[in-house]
Design a protein around this motif. Structure first.
Motif, PDB file in Angstrom:
ATOM      1  N   ASP A 180       0.755  -1.101   0.567  1.00 41.81           N
ATOM      2  CA  ASP A 180       0.138  -0.125   0.274  1.00 41.81           C
ATOM      3  C   ASP A 180       0.740   1.122  -0.060  1.00 41.81           C
ATOM      4  OD1 ASP A 180      -2.282  -1.488   0.267  1.00 41.81           O
ATOM      5  OD2 ASP A 180      -1.761  -2.082   2.439  1.00 41.81           O
ATOM      6  N   VAL A 181       0.523   2.249  -0.989  1.00 43.89           N
ATOM      7  CA  VAL A 181       1.218   3.092  -1.280  1.00 43.89           C
ATOM      8  C   VAL A 181       0.664   4.537  -1.218  1.00 43.89           C
ATOM      9  CG1 VAL A 181       2.928   4.309  -2.345  1.00 43.89           C
ATOM     10  CG2 VAL A 181       2.995   1.794  -2.931  1.00 43.89           C
ATOM     11  N   LEU A 182       1.109   5.624  -0.447  1.00 47.03           N
ATOM     12  CA  LEU A 182       0.635   7.212  -0.072  1.00 47.03           C
ATOM     13  C   LEU A 182       0.732   8.150  -0.010  1.00 47.03           C
ATOM     14  CD1 LEU A 182      -2.133   7.807   1.349  1.00 47.03           C
ATOM     15  CD2 LEU A 182      -1.244   7.930   3.252  1.00 47.03           C
ATOM     16  N   LEU A 183       0.708   8.820  -0.877  1.00 45.82           N
ATOM     17  CA  LEU A 183       1.561  10.193  -0.725  1.00 45.82           C
ATOM     18  C   LEU A 183       0.856  10.514  -0.627  1.00 45.82           C
ATOM     19  CD1 LEU A 183       4.050  11.442  -2.694  1.00 45.82           C
ATOM     20  CD2 LEU A 183       2.013  12.060  -4.498  1.00 45.82           C
ATOM     21  N   LEU A 184       1.733  12.013   0.513  1.00 47.48           N
ATOM     22  CA  LEU A 184       0.723  12.190   1.558  1.00 47.48           C
ATOM     23  C   LEU A 184       0.603  13.339   1.311  1.00 47.48           C
ATOM     24  CD1 LEU A 184       2.481  11.674   4.821  1.00 47.48           C
ATOM     25  CD2 LEU A 184       0.755  10.720   3.488  1.00 47.48           C
ATOM     26  N   SER A 185       0.902  14.309  -0.422  1.00 49.58           N
ATOM     27  CA  SER A 185       0.366  16.064  -0.181  1.00 49.58           C
ATOM     28  C   SER A 185       0.254  15.597  -1.434  1.00 49.58           C
ATOM     29  CB  SER A 185       1.429  16.332   0.053  1.00 49.58           C
ATOM     30  OG  SER A 185       3.496  16.384  -0.864  1.00 49.58           O
ATOM     31  N   GLN A 186      -0.305  16.660  -2.377  1.00 46.65           N
ATOM     32  CA  GLN A 186      -0.577  17.146  -3.846  1.00 46.65           C
ATOM     33  C   GLN A 186       0.979  16.735  -4.524  1.00 46.65           C
ATOM     34  OE1 GLN A 186      -2.818  17.745  -5.790  1.00 46.65           O
ATOM     35  NE2 GLN A 186      -4.523  17.460  -4.163  1.00 46.65           N
ATOM     36  N   PRO A 187       1.090  15.792  -5.057  1.00 46.52           N
ATOM     37  CA  PRO A 187       2.221  15.984  -6.865  1.00 46.52           C
ATOM     38  C   PRO A 187       2.846  17.123  -6.640  1.00 46.52           C
ATOM     39  CG  PRO A 187       0.393  14.498  -7.266  1.00 46.52           C
ATOM     40  CD  PRO A 187      -0.372  15.536  -5.580  1.00 46.52           C
ATOM     41  N   LEU A 188       4.082  17.492  -6.161  1.00 40.97           N
ATOM     42  CA  LEU A 188       4.334  18.880  -7.560  1.00 40.97           C
ATOM     43  C   LEU A 188       5.257  18.334  -7.940  1.00 40.97           C
ATOM     44  CD1 LEU A 188       5.829  20.653  -4.137  1.00 40.97           C
ATOM     45  CD2 LEU A 188       3.462  20.773  -5.162  1.00 40.97           C
ATOM     46  N   ALA A 189       5.716  17.338  -8.161  1.00 39.73           N
ATOM     47  CA  ALA A 189       5.924  16.857  -9.935  1.00 39.73           C
ATOM     48  C   ALA A 189       5.779  15.428 -10.354  1.00 39.73           C
ATOM     49  CB  ALA A 189       8.071  16.641  -9.847  1.00 39.73           C
ATOM     50  N   TYR A 190       6.417  14.989 -11.497  1.00 39.16           N
ATOM     51  CA  TYR A 190       5.487  13.220 -11.600  1.00 39.16           C
ATOM     52  C   TYR A 190       5.947  12.387 -10.040  1.00 39.16           C
ATOM     53  CZ  TYR A 190       4.223   9.685 -14.330  1.00 39.16           C
ATOM     54  OH  TYR A 190       3.522   8.507 -15.374  1.00 39.16           O
ATOM     55  N   PRO A 191       5.275  12.014  -9.810  1.00 37.96           N
ATOM     56  CA  PRO A 191       5.771  10.930  -8.285  1.00 37.96           C
ATOM     57  C   PRO A 191       6.485   9.591  -8.384  1.00 37.96           C
ATOM     58  CG  PRO A 191       3.161  10.622  -8.734  1.00 37.96           C
ATOM     59  CD  PRO A 191       3.595  11.483  -9.797  1.00 37.96           C
ATOM     60  N   LEU A 192       6.821   9.369  -9.702  1.00 37.36           N
ATOM     61  CA  LEU A 192       7.167   8.340  -9.794  1.00 37.36           C
ATOM     62  C   LEU A 192       8.265   8.102  -8.789  1.00 37.36           C
ATOM     63  CD1 LEU A 192       6.471   5.275 -10.866  1.00 37.36           C
ATOM     64  CD2 LEU A 192       8.306   5.951 -13.189  1.00 37.36           C
ATOM     65  N   PRO A 193       9.345   8.436  -9.139  1.00 42.05           N
ATOM     66  CA  PRO A 193      10.875   8.242  -8.711  1.00 42.05           C
ATOM     67  C   PRO A 193      10.259   8.307  -6.945  1.00 42.05           C
ATOM     68  CG  PRO A 193      11.172   9.220  -9.913  1.00 42.05           C
ATOM     69  CD  PRO A 193       9.743   9.950  -9.840  1.00 42.05           C
ATOM     70  N   LEU A 194      10.074   9.099  -6.326  1.00 44.81           N
ATOM     71  CA  LEU A 194       9.154   8.913  -4.788  1.00 44.81           C
ATOM     72  C   LEU A 194       8.758   7.498  -4.012  1.00 44.81           C
ATOM     73  CD1 LEU A 194       9.218  10.699  -1.851  1.00 44.81           C
ATOM     74  CD2 LEU A 194       7.473  11.667  -2.857  1.00 44.81           C
ATOM     75  N   LEU A 195       8.350   7.053  -5.511  1.00 44.29           N
ATOM     76  CA  LEU A 195       7.588   6.196  -5.032  1.00 44.29           C
ATOM     77  C   LEU A 195       7.759   4.805  -5.095  1.00 44.29           C
ATOM     78  CD1 LEU A 195       3.277   6.914  -6.207  1.00 44.29           C
ATOM     79  CD2 LEU A 195       4.561   7.398  -3.749  1.00 44.29           C
ATOM     80  N   SER A 196       8.546   5.187  -6.104  1.00 47.94           N
ATOM     81  CA  SER A 196       9.908   3.742  -6.459  1.00 47.94           C
ATOM     82  C   SER A 196      10.670   3.453  -5.074  1.00 47.94           C
ATOM     83  CB  SER A 196       9.658   4.003  -8.066  1.00 47.94           C
ATOM     84  OG  SER A 196      11.335   2.639  -8.194  1.00 47.94           O
ATOM     85  N   LEU A 197      11.764   4.564  -4.543  1.00 49.80           N
ATOM     86  CA  LEU A 197      11.904   4.416  -3.995  1.00 49.80           C
ATOM     87  C   LEU A 197      11.983   4.128  -2.871  1.00 49.80           C
ATOM     88  CD1 LEU A 197      14.192   7.748  -4.488  1.00 49.80           C
ATOM     89  CD2 LEU A 197      14.778   5.320  -5.552  1.00 49.80           C
TER      90      LEU A 197
END
Length: 387
Positions: A180-197
């Motif tokens: 389960d992956v949760l982004l805690l804020s509105q994406p300020l850029a394409y969120p793929l690298p952050l989610l992958s790392l």
């Protein structure tokens, strides 16, 4: 190499004037020394903070936050599931013998598994997006695809993918992972690298109970959580530089890096302003297989930058992505004789057409080469202390 046209959040498209876009493109395309808005070098990643095992009741979890305030949290849960081998994987001799057994197990409510790719379930939540919107669905499938990549050239499952082989308990049972992956804020850029790392780090911290049964017995485990074993074994002592054994290059979960090209320059970990003027955006997934001192390329995906998302057939004068950069003109002196379109001096225009193959090759090589960006990222994540 696959291409995907993506819906983009309004927060991911910067509000820049044509002059600002032109200045940004010119700065990023300077030969040898491109100038990035935040002063980073072309291969430098944004500073980040990371921690693991932050969610109680999970087998593994991690949090990564960038300096701009964007954060992601990933939790990994595991459960034991019965394996049913698909009929097309059985040879003719064993098909008749195992048919009755498979039917009996199916009647008992066993989970039918048509492929090992179903052993990993991933869900992504992004503020402002529904679960079935294009962006979270595509990100989820792309990340899951690299985790359960198919076996190639007859190689062992564990060596090829690194994850599927580790989920096997015996021929009758396996582990099923829920990520389960949760982004805690509105994406300020394409969120793929952050989610992958963050997913990579969560899998590194994932522990499974120690197996006490042997052979094809129904699995039972040690109740002592202190005896649990890491899904991906940790290396306590760093090997010598001259060591070339598989142990010095342990199997690791994949990571997906975002790479853009601006002119002849290659830039890693772009922010949203840089993506807005990119000629090409690639999502490159790599992993360490353990049988080589080089990284393995799993997949390459092309992602359309905002400048390429205009529907075909819309004139430039009505193209919102041009931000008013062009206007209809009847003066032949202002028209490009080759295209018949209006030319405006010192105003950025979205690139049309493809990118040179040599540029694509350099983008991939910079990630895969020994001592390149891919190894630098994996070593940095390896250095995060797993508690």
């Amino acid at each position: 190499m696959a291409s995907q046209r993506q819906a983009t959040s309004a927060s991911q498209v910067p509000h820049l004037s044509p002059a600002e876009l032109s200045y940004l493109y010119t700065s990023l395309s300077l030969p040898k020394t491109p100038i990035r808005p935040d002063g980073r070098s072309p291969t430098q990643f944004r500073p980040l903070s990371a921690e693991t095992n932050i969610l109680p009741g999970t087998n593994g979890s991690a949090r990564i936050g960038f300096a701009d305030g964007t954060q992601a949290i990933v939790g990994v849960k595991a459960e034991v599931e019965k394996t049913i081998i698909a009929a097309d994987t059985l040879d003719s001799r064993s098909l008749g013998q195992q048919g009755d057994q498979l039917n009996r197990e199916g009647e008992e409510g066993s989970a039918a598994v048509s492929g090992q790719g179903e052993w990993v379930q991933m869900s992504i939540e992004i503020p402002g997006f529904r679960d079935d919107d294009a962006l979270p669905v595509f990100l989820s499938e792309m990340m899951r695809e690299s985790l359960v990549g198919s076996v190639e050239d007859g190689k062992d499952v564990e060596m090829a993918g690194g994850l599927k082989g580790r989920l096997v308990i015996n021929k009758r049972w396996h582990w099923r992972l829920y990520i389960d992956v949760l982004l805690l804020s509105q994406p300020l850029a394409y969120p793929l690298p952050l989610l992958s790392l963050t997913t990579h780090l969560a899998l590194l911290s994932t522990k499974l109970p120690k197996l006490k049964s042997t052979g094809e017995e129904d699995p039972f485990f040690d109740d002592d959580w202190a005896a649990a074993e890491y899904l991906y074994p940790r290396i306590t002592n760093k090997p010598a530089k001259h060591t070339t054994t598989a142990q010095s290059h342990p199997v690791r979960p994949p990571v997906t890096l975002l790479v853009i090209s601006v002119g002849e320059n290659i830039i890693f970990d772009p922010n949203r302003e840089e993506i807005a003027v990119a000629d090409a955006v690639l999502a490159i997934s790599v992993t360490r297989t353990g049988d080589s001192d080089t990284l393995k390329l799993l997949s390459i995906r092309t992602i359309d930058p905002p400048s390429r998302l205009t529907q075909p057939g819309i004139p430039n004068s009505e193209n919102v992505n041009m931000l008013g950069a062009t206007a209809p003109s009847d003066d032949p002196a202002l028209l490009n004789p080759a295209t018949g379109e209006e030319e405006v001096s010192r105003v950025w225009r979205p690139r049309r057409g493809g990118v040179k193959r040599s540029v694509i090759a350099r983008m991939v090589k910079t990630v895969l080469e020994k001592g390149g960006v891919g190894e630098e990222v994996l070593e940095g994540l390896e250095g995060v202390e797993v508690i």
